[in-house]
Design a protein around this motif. Structure first.
Motif, mmCIF file in Angstrom:
data_model
loop_
_atom_site.group_PDB
_atom_site.id
_atom_site.type_symbol
_atom_site.label_atom_id
_atom_site.label_comp_id
_atom_site.label_asym_id
_atom_site.label_seq_id
_atom_site.Cartn_x
_atom_site.Cartn_y
_atom_site.Cartn_z
ATOM 1 N N GLU A 28 0.789 -1.406 -0.109
ATOM 2 C CA GLU A 28 0.102 -0.020 -0.033
ATOM 3 C C GLU A 28 0.791 1.382 0.174
ATOM 4 O OE1 GLU A 28 -2.842 -0.332 3.332
ATOM 5 O OE2 GLU A 28 -3.492 -2.042 2.474
ATOM 6 N N GLY A 29 2.106 1.165 0.073
ATOM 7 C CA GLY A 29 3.143 2.128 0.063
ATOM 8 C C GLY A 29 3.238 2.907 1.385
ATOM 9 N N LEU A 30 2.602 2.381 2.541
ATOM 10 C CA LEU A 30 2.627 3.050 3.926
ATOM 11 C C LEU A 30 4.025 2.823 4.475
ATOM 12 C CD1 LEU A 30 -0.453 1.576 5.021
ATOM 13 C CD2 LEU A 30 0.013 3.873 4.100
ATOM 14 N N ILE A 31 4.974 2.020 3.870
ATOM 15 C CA ILE A 31 6.513 1.863 4.532
ATOM 16 C C ILE A 31 7.351 1.786 3.096
ATOM 17 C CG2 ILE A 31 5.908 1.069 6.638
ATOM 18 C CD1 ILE A 31 6.445 -1.817 5.791
ATOM 19 N N SER A 32 8.487 1.946 3.257
ATOM 20 C CA SER A 32 9.363 2.080 2.347
ATOM 21 C C SER A 32 9.994 0.756 2.088
ATOM 22 C CB SER A 32 10.253 3.044 2.308
ATOM 23 O OG SER A 32 9.890 4.342 2.255
ATOM 24 N N VAL A 33 10.274 0.120 0.952
ATOM 25 C CA VAL A 33 10.878 -1.012 0.569
ATOM 26 C C VAL A 33 12.199 -0.579 -0.083
ATOM 27 C CG1 VAL A 33 11.111 -3.086 -0.785
ATOM 28 C CG2 VAL A 33 8.820 -2.328 -0.281
ATOM 29 N N ALA A 34 13.426 -1.096 0.834
ATOM 30 C CA ALA A 34 14.817 -0.628 0.516
ATOM 31 C C ALA A 34 15.216 -1.188 -0.751
ATOM 32 C CB ALA A 34 15.852 -0.803 2.001
ATOM 33 N N LEU A 35 14.769 -2.483 -0.970
ATOM 34 C CA LEU A 35 15.252 -3.369 -2.160
ATOM 35 C C LEU A 35 14.275 -4.662 -2.524
ATOM 36 C CD1 LEU A 35 17.930 -4.328 -3.913
ATOM 37 C CD2 LEU A 35 18.317 -5.881 -1.913
ATOM 38 N N THR A 48 14.139 3.217 8.930
ATOM 39 C CA THR A 48 13.556 3.856 8.196
ATOM 40 C C THR A 48 12.136 3.513 8.658
ATOM 41 O OG1 THR A 48 15.096 4.130 6.450
ATOM 42 C CG2 THR A 48 12.815 4.112 5.578
ATOM 43 N N VAL A 49 11.745 2.331 8.384
ATOM 44 C CA VAL A 49 10.381 1.651 8.882
ATOM 45 C C VAL A 49 9.848 2.121 10.092
ATOM 46 C CG1 VAL A 49 8.775 -0.428 8.891
ATOM 47 C CG2 VAL A 49 10.617 0.059 7.200
ATOM 48 N N ARG A 50 10.564 2.117 11.175
ATOM 49 C CA ARG A 50 10.304 2.593 12.607
ATOM 50 C C ARG A 50 9.814 3.954 12.338
ATOM 51 N NH1 ARG A 50 14.735 0.026 16.261
ATOM 52 N NH2 ARG A 50 13.304 -2.060 17.071
ATOM 53 N N GLU A 51 10.430 4.938 11.765
ATOM 54 C CA GLU A 51 10.270 6.265 11.552
ATOM 55 C C GLU A 51 9.029 6.689 10.686
ATOM 56 O OE1 GLU A 51 10.110 10.349 12.140
ATOM 57 O OE2 GLU A 51 11.240 9.008 12.911
ATOM 58 N N GLU A 52 8.825 5.799 9.736
ATOM 59 C CA GLU A 52 7.507 5.752 8.919
ATOM 60 C C GLU A 52 6.485 5.457 9.648
ATOM 61 O OE1 GLU A 52 9.443 5.109 4.623
ATOM 62 O OE2 GLU A 52 8.754 3.318 5.602
ATOM 63 N N LEU A 53 6.575 4.136 10.636
ATOM 64 C CA LEU A 53 5.343 3.945 11.180
ATOM 65 C C LEU A 53 5.053 4.959 12.439
ATOM 66 C CD1 LEU A 53 6.224 0.195 11.503
ATOM 67 C CD2 LEU A 53 4.317 1.205 10.336
ATOM 68 N N ARG A 54 6.066 5.393 12.989
ATOM 69 C CA ARG A 54 5.811 6.575 14.144
ATOM 70 C C ARG A 54 5.310 7.930 13.506
ATOM 71 N NH1 ARG A 54 11.386 6.849 15.209
ATOM 72 N NH2 ARG A 54 11.540 5.315 16.648
ATOM 73 N N LYS A 55 5.715 8.222 12.287
ATOM 74 C CA LYS A 55 4.862 9.245 11.510
ATOM 75 C C LYS A 55 3.460 8.963 11.196
ATOM 76 C CE LYS A 55 8.702 11.360 9.426
ATOM 77 N NZ LYS A 55 9.514 11.542 8.030
ATOM 78 N N MET A 56 3.074 7.754 10.764
ATOM 79 C CA MET A 56 1.824 7.157 10.583
ATOM 80 C C MET A 56 1.072 7.151 11.919
ATOM 81 S SD MET A 56 0.505 3.740 8.342
ATOM 82 C CE MET A 56 1.760 2.856 9.421
ATOM 83 N N ALA A 57 1.553 6.667 12.811
ATOM 84 C CA ALA A 57 0.806 6.789 14.313
ATOM 85 C C ALA A 57 0.419 8.082 14.613
ATOM 86 C CB ALA A 57 1.634 5.994 15.341
ATOM 87 N N GLN A 58 1.374 8.848 14.521
ATOM 88 C CA GLN A 58 1.294 10.382 14.932
ATOM 89 C C GLN A 58 0.050 11.109 13.967
ATOM 90 O OE1 GLN A 58 2.627 12.054 17.516
ATOM 91 N NE2 GLN A 58 0.891 13.609 17.024
ATOM 92 N N GLU A 59 0.142 11.038 12.785
ATOM 93 C CA GLU A 59 -1.130 11.382 11.958
ATOM 94 C C GLU A 59 -2.440 10.717 12.338
ATOM 95 O OE1 GLU A 59 -0.018 10.415 8.014
ATOM 96 O OE2 GLU A 59 1.734 11.612 7.889
ATOM 97 N N ARG A 60 -2.410 9.367 12.853
ATOM 98 C CA ARG A 60 -3.769 9.041 13.355
ATOM 99 C C ARG A 60 -4.056 9.654 14.520
ATOM 100 N NH1 ARG A 60 -2.778 2.481 12.006
ATOM 101 N NH2 ARG A 60 -3.149 2.658 10.148
ATOM 102 N N ARG A 61 -3.200 9.881 15.424
ATOM 103 C CA ARG A 61 -3.587 10.588 16.721
ATOM 104 C C ARG A 61 -4.088 11.935 16.261
ATOM 105 N NH1 ARG A 61 0.842 7.472 18.628
ATOM 106 N NH2 ARG A 61 2.193 9.255 18.068
ATOM 107 N N ASP A 62 -3.423 12.776 15.572
ATOM 108 C CA ASP A 62 -3.721 14.102 15.176
ATOM 109 C C ASP A 62 -5.125 14.240 14.479
ATOM 110 O OD1 ASP A 62 -1.391 14.877 16.099
ATOM 111 O OD2 ASP A 62 -0.569 15.130 14.138
ATOM 112 N N GLN A 63 -5.610 13.016 13.862
ATOM 113 C CA GLN A 63 -6.808 13.096 13.216
ATOM 114 C C GLN A 63 -8.173 13.017 14.299
ATOM 115 O OE1 GLN A 63 -6.931 10.047 9.986
ATOM 116 N NE2 GLN A 63 -5.565 11.225 8.806
ATOM 117 N N ARG A 64 -7.915 12.498 15.527
ATOM 118 C CA ARG A 64 -8.813 12.396 16.636
ATOM 119 C C ARG A 64 -9.185 13.543 16.916
ATOM 120 N NH1 ARG A 64 -6.077 7.683 19.767
ATOM 121 N NH2 ARG A 64 -5.969 6.296 18.203
#
Length: 64
Positions: A28-35, A48-64
């Protein structure tokens, strides 16, 4: 030192989520594939994935 890339199973173990979730997030393009290997398997950079998941979680919290 070169980064060690993780398979979806290794990444799932590190993050404590299912391998299927990792594959779905990548598809779904939510996390980056390095290779993508010639056989079509994904490899990921853990930081990289940890940071992307952190941002995704923050965006969900901000939408509440």
């Amino acid at each position: 030192m070169a980064k060690r890339l993780l398979s979806s199973g290794e990444l799932a173990d590190e993050l404590g989520i299912s391998r299927r979730s990792i594959s779905r997030y990548a598809d779904e393009g939510l996390i980056s594939v390095a290779l993508t290997t010639p056989g079509g398997r994904y490899k990921f950079d853990l930081n990289t994935v940890r940071e992307e998941l952190r941002k995704m979680a923050q965006e969900r919290r901000d939408q509440r």
